[in-house]
Every structure is written in C-alpha cells, then in structure tokens.
Scaffold this active site. Structure first.
Site, mmCIF file in Angstrom:
data_model
loop_
_atom_site.group_PDB
_atom_site.id
_atom_site.type_symbol
_atom_site.label_atom_id
_atom_site.label_comp_id
_atom_site.label_asym_id
_atom_site.label_seq_id
_atom_site.Cartn_x
_atom_site.Cartn_y
_atom_site.Cartn_z
ATOM 1 N N HIS A 56 -13.824 -7.764 5.092
ATOM 2 C CA HIS A 56 -12.275 -8.067 4.743
ATOM 3 C C HIS A 56 -11.207 -7.863 6.136
ATOM 4 C CE1 HIS A 56 -12.398 -9.100 0.527
ATOM 5 N NE2 HIS A 56 -13.910 -8.199 0.510
ATOM 6 N N HIS A 100 -25.617 0.623 -2.964
ATOM 7 C CA HIS A 100 -24.617 0.212 -2.010
ATOM 8 C C HIS A 100 -24.481 1.203 -0.794
ATOM 9 C CE1 HIS A 100 -22.080 -2.998 -0.637
ATOM 10 N NE2 HIS A 100 -22.145 -3.489 -1.918
ATOM 11 N N ASP A 116 -22.489 -12.569 -5.389
ATOM 12 C CA ASP A 116 -23.489 -13.474 -5.716
ATOM 13 C C ASP A 116 -24.383 -12.724 -6.678
ATOM 14 O OD1 ASP A 116 -23.532 -15.823 -3.475
ATOM 15 O OD2 ASP A 116 -23.029 -13.972 -2.398
#
Length: 409
Positions: free
Chosen positions: A17, A104, A357
């Site tokens: 980002h 993650h 996704d």
C-alpha cells in the site's frame, strides 16, 4: 534480502500500500530490443481483479520504464521500472494494530525487524511479486529470442480437485492389494508428456482457473467460488514446464539448477512445497526403473529415452524438458471471524477486512513463469561466461579422450 541472481540481478522494492512497487534489473545484455508491452503482457496476467475468482482490488498495473533503454534498445546498464499502486486502502487493515493475523507475516516481521508495515502485509504481500514478474518477462524475452526457450505454467489442482491422472504430474500412490511392491507404471503418461511438450499460454488462458482441462476447470471454479462465498480460502498447485533449455546449466554443488529453482519458487508468497521431475513419486520406484537411459539422437548427440529426472541430472540441465510443481497454501487472509490473540496475548476475535484472493493459484501462474525465467537467465549467463573464458585458452592436447567431450557425428 530483496535481490535475486548473480549476473542477472533483480532487486525488487515496495509494499502493498505504498506509492509504487517495482524492480531494478542489473546485468541485462545490451542490444536487446525491448518494449514496455513485452513486460506488460505478463503483468496483465498477474494483476488483480481479472475475474470473480480473484481479489476485487482494482489495479491496472501499468509498467513505467525509467532507465536502461534508449530508442527501445537495452544499454546494458540497470533497467529501473515501476508500477503505481492506485487502489490503496490502508484503513482496511487497522485491526492489525491489535492483532497479528493468523498464519500471516505480521507477527514474524515484528519479531525480526522490531516494527512492521502498518497495512496489507507490507513486503510479505503478493503485491511485491510485480517486480519479479516484470524482471522475469525481460529475461524471458532474451531467452526466447536467442535460444527459443519456452516457459508455460498451469494450474494442476485446487483443493482436492486435480487434473485427471493421465494429465497430472507424478503423485504418491498406495500399494494396492495383490500389487507387487516393485511394480510401477511410468509416471509420465503419454498424455502428460504431450501436455508438457505442447501446452501454450494461449491454451492456459482460455480458462479462468488457468487449468487447461474444461471439466476440471469447471470443478475448480465451483470450489473457489464456494470458498469465496464462505469468506474462506483454498490452496492448490501449479505445474510448470521449461522447454529448449541448453544443457550444462547449474552450478554444483550449492547452486545446482534444481536448487536455484526451488529457491526461486519457495520465495514466492504462500508457497509450501516444491518437487521436480518424478518428485516424491520417485521415492517409490526402484533405480532400475527410475533411471533415464541414454539413446543417440538423429544429430548424434545423447538424449534420454525417458525424463523422470525432469531435465536435470547432477544439478545440471541435460537438454530435456524441465518440469516441476509448486504447492500454494490457502491464503492466510480471510474475512471470517477468528478466535486468536492480540499482540499482548489477550484473547479476542479478529474479523479481518481488506480484499484478498480466495485462491492464489490462477494469478500465481505468471509469477512462477517469471521466477523460472530469472533462474534460467542467470545460470545461462554464468555458463556462457565460463565457456567464453575457457575458449580464450590454447587447446589442451595432453588429456585422455575420456576426459573430453566427444565430437558428435
């Protein structure tokens, strides 16, 4: 590190980002006619928002070449390229201020660096792979033009849905009742060999899933949609073939061809497995049936009658097709509430937002192709430099014939 390669060196930069992502490519040979469209075709295959099977993040992923070319020709100097992040939503990740997302990189990045990107996984995000794909497209452009190298990847499974056995890579099998332990069927069926020899990207891209088999692709689509509807995710495998690679590539002992290939593939986000040639299936087969026997080709050179080795022997390419398979785990980012803990250990419920996704394998196809191209390109430049250096020496006439490559008839 963020740099890959020895002579063809690629350094990627950017977070998911920030303002842009991209790469600097050092070591590209001068004189290569190159246009942005040669790179864009692969970035377009990788970009988000292609279908209802991918993240809805809307990015054009247009490449901007910054240096290293004039009048559409490479100068031999570093090529810089960037792709702008246009659809940034850092506010979607405010919950990661309190919670490390399960499976993650939030927690491990914090443990390693003492700080982390505030949104979207930072460098662990698949957004980072844009630089790899762009650099791989440049490498592949050279390889195709000079050596006719062809690299084609396709989706071979999603969840428990696999290509039919006749079209699939080798898989582990259980001993059936009445079956001899040493009995084995050639893992490379005629159909799979034909697929490896003939599959094209155009054929692969006819299917949204990038699985080149209509019935299987339809089942995969349903499986991915089901995961998406449940705000869940699912994993899969990608199979890749590299054709027309010269023999002699690979640097024993630690930079063998398959070692570099595994390094490249397992550096892709969400990868958990790699196998080349017969892979794990080769562990079930006696050497007398696994060995690739040599035969004389029409041009007098030696080739193998089978290719269980996957085009690599002793860590060095033998000129046969190179085929391998990569396993991608189910994406860690899901939108289901998850019972987990905050950074201070306080139990809680994480309801992650953001876009992701439901299955990464359809978009992973060009990433796999790009990393494969980087491996071939780098090892090719290393081998060519060795051959050039050796060619400058006077001929050696004192060696016995058994130590010298015989001339083909």
């Amino acid at each position: 590190m963020s740099t890959f390669g020895t002579l063809f060196r690629v350094t990627t930069y950017g977070e998911s980002h920030c303002a842009s992502v991209g790469a600097i490519i050092d070591g590209c040979p001068p004189g290569l006619v190159l246009d942005a469209k040669d790179i864009q075709v692969q970035l377009t295959r990788r970009r988000p928002g292609q279908s209802n099977l991918t993240t809805p993040r809307s990015e054009k992923d247009l490449v901007h070449l910054q240096s290293g070319l004039e009048h559409g020709v490479t100068l031999g100097t570093p090529i810089a390229l960037l792709v702008k992040n246009e659809d940034q939503r850092p506010h979607d990740y405010s919950e990661t201020d309190l919670y490390p997302r399960p499976s993650h990189a939030d927690y491990t990045y914090l443990e390693k660096y003492g700080l982390k990107a505030s949104s979207g996984g930072g460098r662990s995000s698949a957004r980072e792979t844009i630089g790899r794909v762009a650099a791989g497209a440049i490498a592949e452009h050279y390889l195709k033009k000079v050596y006719g190298v062809e690299i084609v990847a396709f989706v071979s499974s999603v969840g428990k849905i696999h290509l039919p056995d006749s079209l699939a890579p080798p898989s582990l099998t259980s001993l059936k009742e009445g079956e001899e332990e040493d009995e084995v069927v050639d893992a490379l069926s005629p159909e799979f060999r034909k697929l490896l020899a003939t599959i094209t990207r155009e054929e692969v891209d006819k299917y949204t899933t990038r699985c080149p088999h209509q019935e299987t692709s339809d089942k995969m689509t349903s499986r991915i949609i089901r995961a998406k509807d449940k705000q869940d995710s699912i994993g899969g495998t990608v199979t890749c073939v590299i054709r027309n690679v010269p023999s002699g590539l690979g640097e024993p002992c630690f930079d063998k061809f398959e070692a570099k290939l595994a390094h490249a593939m397992l550096s892709i986000p969400a990868t958990k497995a790699f196998e080349i040639g017969s892979g794990f299936r080769g562990t079930e087969v006696p050497g007398s049936k696994h060995n690739d026997m040599f035969v004389k080709a029409d041009d007098g050179s030696l080739v193998t009658s089978t290719n269980w080795s996957g085009g690599v022997q002793g860590g060095i390419t033998n000129g046969a097709d190179i085929y391998f398979r990569i396993g991608f785990k189910s994406p860690a980012t899901i939108s289901q509430p998850q019972e987990t803990a905050q950074y201070d250990g306080t139990p809680g419920t994480l309801a992650a937002r953001g876009r992701h996704d439901p299955c990464v394998v359809p978009r992973a196809v060009p990433i796999v192709e790009g990393m494969a191209a980087l491996v071939v390109m780098d090892l090719l430049l290393i081998q060519n430099s060795r051959k050039t250096a050796a060619s400058l020496l006077p001929p050696v006439t004192t060696l016995p014939p058994t130590m010298v490559m015989p001339k083909t008839q």
